[in-house]
Structure formats: structure tokens, C-alpha cells
Design an enzyme around this catalytic site. Structure first.
Site: not given
Length: 535
Positions: A291, A352
Site C-alpha cells: 500500500d 478505499d
């Protein structure tokens, strides 16, 4: 990032001014031609009091300010604040007015609003005030020197030259499994992971194809003197945990970042990429989610981001362990075009997901990646599933599963598998829907028609059949006409099955009603003897 050179110190400027005043005096009596000093140079202003190095003894953990440097270079003020999260953050649009510096902060995220910052000299100290993300920063710095700057400097990391890695044969179909973040965030531990593994087997999810148990952010501890990253106290023995998961016919995944900090503030892989890859392989890890997080403030160009992801891709390959590599840099720079080249097997196409229909549908319909980028060995990843988390209706969750299956997306569950309702089990275990996602042809479905809130999607399958998704994005029920031509078949009768109900439908059916925020998923075959146009 290169360091800025300091201007000549005030003390040195005074010395030079003294030398200028005595030019032509006895000090230069032996010179046939004494040097001529320009009057304007003699009167050049000394640097402002804010110039130099300022050390922060205390400050918020985010962004972890270490020190600030301000300098006048080529007539322009330049500066940066060195932090634990982002390394050297540029002080953009820096201007100095007496004892106050005004600037803006850029942490590498173009979506953040621009907010003003100030650095004010007061009583021999400097007060720096500003806001980054949701953190209000108000810190005091003391005058420092080059020794302090060297001690607090952010280390640089060498990046590999761009190259294209060869396919490794993994992920012929999209990965299926579970991830901890949507339900637990960073509040995760060994016992929970073991319980999830037990539930995956007990519920039948493993046998349906869900195999990966992925620990997202929150497992990391600190690095030892040898640089090896240890798990925190919630994960006492990662190798033993991997053995437990493997013994159940499952695989274990883990999470990190190319930056120094993960998104939740844990230790990232910056400066230890190869070492971390070897550690994970030694533990028996099968999947790594990488990430970007704090890396966006360090790797500031698209090329640098690619190089950072390539570095981990090379490190994982060097372990000689088959490890699925999941790229998460939020779909920037059309990652689907280069994700495979850096060793990736899937790549996020968006920010997200949330357990809310507007967010889920916005991603699933509009930000699920380019279909041409997906296929065996590499997949667009519109983020984890929210099915069963309670924020959407059953019809909306059916839309969620239908969209992800048609998109050949990774099916990574995000609910608590230990506490599933029968309705949730039914949605997640439907073998006909899972087969759409896992079809070996590996074609990502696309929208072929939209009329207002009603949309028609199509996905060709390896056996010559075609899956049609009928979606209603509106708040009231709607109707849609469907014919064999929508599947690419020649006109006439066709064989049609509703994949959610399992029922075979009238071959002459021509219209469907779709509930609000709902979906109907059909699999169609041409009538025996009829040709399929798409083949």
C-alpha cells in the site's frame, strides 16, 4: 531529495564587509592593482533570521516532524520540513517576511486541499503551525546546526531502473479469500486470524474457492538491531500462524508499504525491502499487499512510484517462493498498463471502498479499471467486498457480488466469517456466480447499454456462453428489454438461466424487472444450431 545549501553566515558576512572597507589599504600595499569591490556587493543584506536549521524536540506522531531548513538560494527562498512519514516535505510557495515564513505543504497527494502554514520566529525559537490531512500541527523548534541536520536526515533509498518482469504463472484466475481491514481495521491479532481460518473451512467458503487469509495493516512491531521487522505482541509467532493456516488448506497474506509508515502508522518497508521479502518468505507468507501510504510523499513522480513497486516485485521474486503481489496505489497513472511489468498480480483501481451503496456502486460501475488491462496473471482490483457488514440491503449486496463477478475482480471478503447470516452465506457461496468471476477465459465484463438508471453489462465465457448483468442504479424498480442480440447471438430462441435463483427461464423471455439498487444475473447460451456472433 537533494539538500539545500546554506547562505554565508551573518558572522562571515561581517568579516567580508570588513575586508571590503580596507581594500586598497596596507593589507594590499604589495599589489600593483588592488581589487575593486562593488559598492552594491558591500551592502548586500544578511540572510533573514529564519534562515538555517531548526530542530523539533517534540511533535505529533503524524507526520513526525524532525527539523526544518530554510535557505535563500539564487535570490529565492527554499525550504523543507523533514518528517518520519514523508521524508523531506517541500515548503511550496515559500516567502519570508521579516520573522515570519509563509508556505504550503505538499505531501504528494494532489487531492488534499491546499492549506497555509507559517513559521514564526519568537524569542529565539520558531513556531510552526499548519494542517496536514486531519492533523493540526503546532510545534516549536530550536536553532540547530549541520550536525543536527545530519543526525536527523531522512535516509535515501536506491530505486531500480525500470524493466519488465516476465510472468510467473500465478493468478490464472482472480484471487479469492478474506482480508482483515473492513471489519477489524488495525485491531487484529493471532487468535482472530485462527478463528477466521476455522470459520472459512467450517462455512464451506474454502471449498467454494476462497483460500487466502490476508492480514492487513496492524501486525507490525519494530525492527531489531539487525533491521529485521518483528510482528507486534498481538502476533507472537508468525511462522506458527502460517503453519496453522496452511494446515487447513488455506494461504496466508500480509501487508506493508513502500514508505516508512503504513497508512495506520505502523512500520513500512522503506529501506528494508529485500530484507522484509526474505523475512516474509521465511514465515511462509503467500500474498503481499503493498500500500503506497506514506510513500506518496517520497516517491513523487509516476516513474518513482513504478520503481518503488518494481523494487518489491524483484525482492519477492528473489525469494523463490510463489507470493501473490497486490499493488495498492489507488489506481493512479493507469496502473493496469504497467502493474504486470513490476511483478503485480492485481492492482487497485480506486481509493478505499465503504459499506455504503453510493460508494460501492461508484467504484463498481465507474472505477473498476480498464477491461483491456485484465486477464490471466493480472487483475483489476476494485477493493474488498463489503457483503455481510450490514451497511447495505440484501439487494445492494447482490449488486455488489454481481458487479465484482462480472468484472473478474478479486473476491476478497471483508466481513466477520464467524458471524454470518444465512443470507450472507447464500450470496457468498453461490457457485454459479463464483464461476462467472473465476472463468478461465479471464475477460472482464463491460457495460454495453444504459438507459437512464438501467444498465446492461456483458461478459463472454470460455464455453461460448455469455453472462448478462441487468442493473438498476435508481431508487425505484425499472424494466429492461433483453434479446439474444445483447449476448452477441443471432436472432431467435436462446437458453437462459438466472444465476441468483438457479432457474432456467423461458427461452422467449424479452423483458425483466429489476428492483431498486438491484441486479439480475443471467447466463445465456445460443440455441443449439445457432451461431454466436462474438466467437
Amino acid at each position: 531529495m537533494p539538500r539545500l545549501d546554506l547562505e554565508v553566515s551573518p558572522r562571515a558576512m561581517r568579516v567580508l564587509a570588513g575586508l571590503a572597507l580596507v581594500l586598497g589599504s596596507a593589507a594590499f600595499a604589495g599589489c600593483a592593482h588592488a581589487p575593486v569591490v562593488d559598492r552594491q556587493a558591500r551592502q548586500a543584506p544578511t540572510p533573514a533570521p529564519l534562515a538555517g536549521v531548526w530542530v523539533f524536540a517534540q511533535g505529533p506522531a503524524f507526520p513526525g516532524p524532525r527539523y526544518m531548513r530554510i535557505a535563500l538560494k539564487d535570490g529565492q527562498w527554499q525550504g523543507y520540513i523533514t518528517t518520519d512519514w514523508y521524508g523531506d516535505i517541500p515548503m511550496d510557495k515559500l516567502r519570508v517576511e521579516g520573522d515570519v515564513a509563509h508556505f504550503e505543504i505538499d505531501n504528494g497527494n494532489a487531492k488534499l486541499p491546499v492549506r497555509p502554514w507559517t513559521a514564526t520566529l519568537d524569542g529565539g525559537q520558531v513556531q510552526v503551525v499548519g494542517r496536514i490531512w486531519d492533523e493540526q500541527v503546532d510545534i516549536v523548534g530550536q536553532r540547530g546546526g549541520e550536525a543536527d541536520a545530519a543526525r536527523l536526515a531522512f535516509p535515501s533509498e536506491a530505486l531500480p531502473a525500470l524493466r519488465s518482469l516476465r510472468p510467473d504463472g500465478l493468478m490464472a484466475t482472480p484471487p479469492m479469500g478474506w482480508s482483515s481491514w473492513n471489519t477489524f481495521a488495525d485491531r487484529i491479532d493471532d487468535a482472530t486470524i485462527r478463528g477466521i481460518a476455522d470459520a472459512m473451512v467450517r462455512s464451506g467458503l474454502r471449498d467454494a474457492g476462497y483460500r487466502y487469509i490476508n492480514i492487513d495493516d496492524g501486525w507490525q512491531g519494530t525492527r531489531g538491531a539487525d533491521g529485521v521487522l518483528q510482528p507486534n505482541a498481538h502476533f507472537p509467532d508468525m511462522r506458527a500462524l502460517a503453519d496453522y493456516v496452511h494446515a487447513k488448506g488455506l494461504k496466508l497474506g500480509i501487508y506493508s508499504s513502500p514508505g516508512p509508515k503504513t497508512c495506520a502508522g505502523y512500520t513500512g518497508s522503506y529501506g528494508h525491502v529485500e530484507q522484509d521479502a526474505r523475512t516474509w518468505a521465511g514465515w511462509g507468507i503467500d500474498y503481499v499487499k503493498y500500500d503506497l501510504c506514506s510513500g506518496e510523499g517520497i516517491f513523487r513522480t509516476p516513474t518513482q512510484v513504478r520503481q518503488a513497486y518494481l523494487k518489491m516485485g524483484l525482492a519477492l521474486r528473489a525469494t523463490d517462493r510463489p507470493i501473490v503481489y497486490s499493488l495498492c496505489q489507488y489506481g493512479r497513472d493507469h496502473v493496469g498498463r504497467w502493474g504486470r511489468e513490476v511483478g503485480g498480480h492485481l492492482w487497485r483501481t480506486t481509493g478505499d471502498i465503504e459499506d455504503a451503496y453510493p460508494v460501492m456502486s461508484g467504484i463498481g460501475f465507474d472505477r473498476n479499471g480498464g477491461a483491456a488491462d485484465a486477464g490471466p496473471g493480472g487483475w483489476n482490483d476494485p477493493d474488498m467486498l463489503e457483503v455481510g457488514n450490514g451497511g447495505m440491503s440484501e439487494d445492494e449486496y447482490r449488486t455488489h457480488m454481481s458487479l465484482w463477478a462480472l468484472s473478474a475482480a478479486p473476491l476478497l471478503l471483508g466481513n466477520d466469517l464467524r458471524r454470518m447470516t444465512p443470507a450472507t452465506r447464500k450470496l457468498l457461496l453461490n457457485p454459479a456466480v463464483i464461476a462467472v468471476d473465476q472463468d478461465v477465459l479471464g475477460v472482464q465484463g463491460t457495460q454495453v447499454r444504459r438507459e437512464g438508471d438501467i444498465a446492461l453489462w456483458r461478459k463472454p465465457m470460455a464455453d461460448g456462453s455469455v453472462v448478462l448483468g441487468l442493473f438498476n442504479r435508481g431508487a425505484v424498480a425499472g424494466r429492461i428489454a433483453v434479446s439474444p442480440a445483447d449476448a452477441g447471438f443471432t436472432p431467435g430462441a436462446w437458453q437462459v438461466r438466472d444465476l441468483w435463483s438457479g432457474k432456467r427461464l423461458d427461452p422467449h423471455i424479452a423483458e425483466f424487472q429489476v428492483v431498486a439498487h438491484g441486479a439480475t444475473l443471467l447466463r445465456a447460451w445460443p440455441h443449439p444450431g445457432a451461431a454466436a456472433k462474438h466467437q
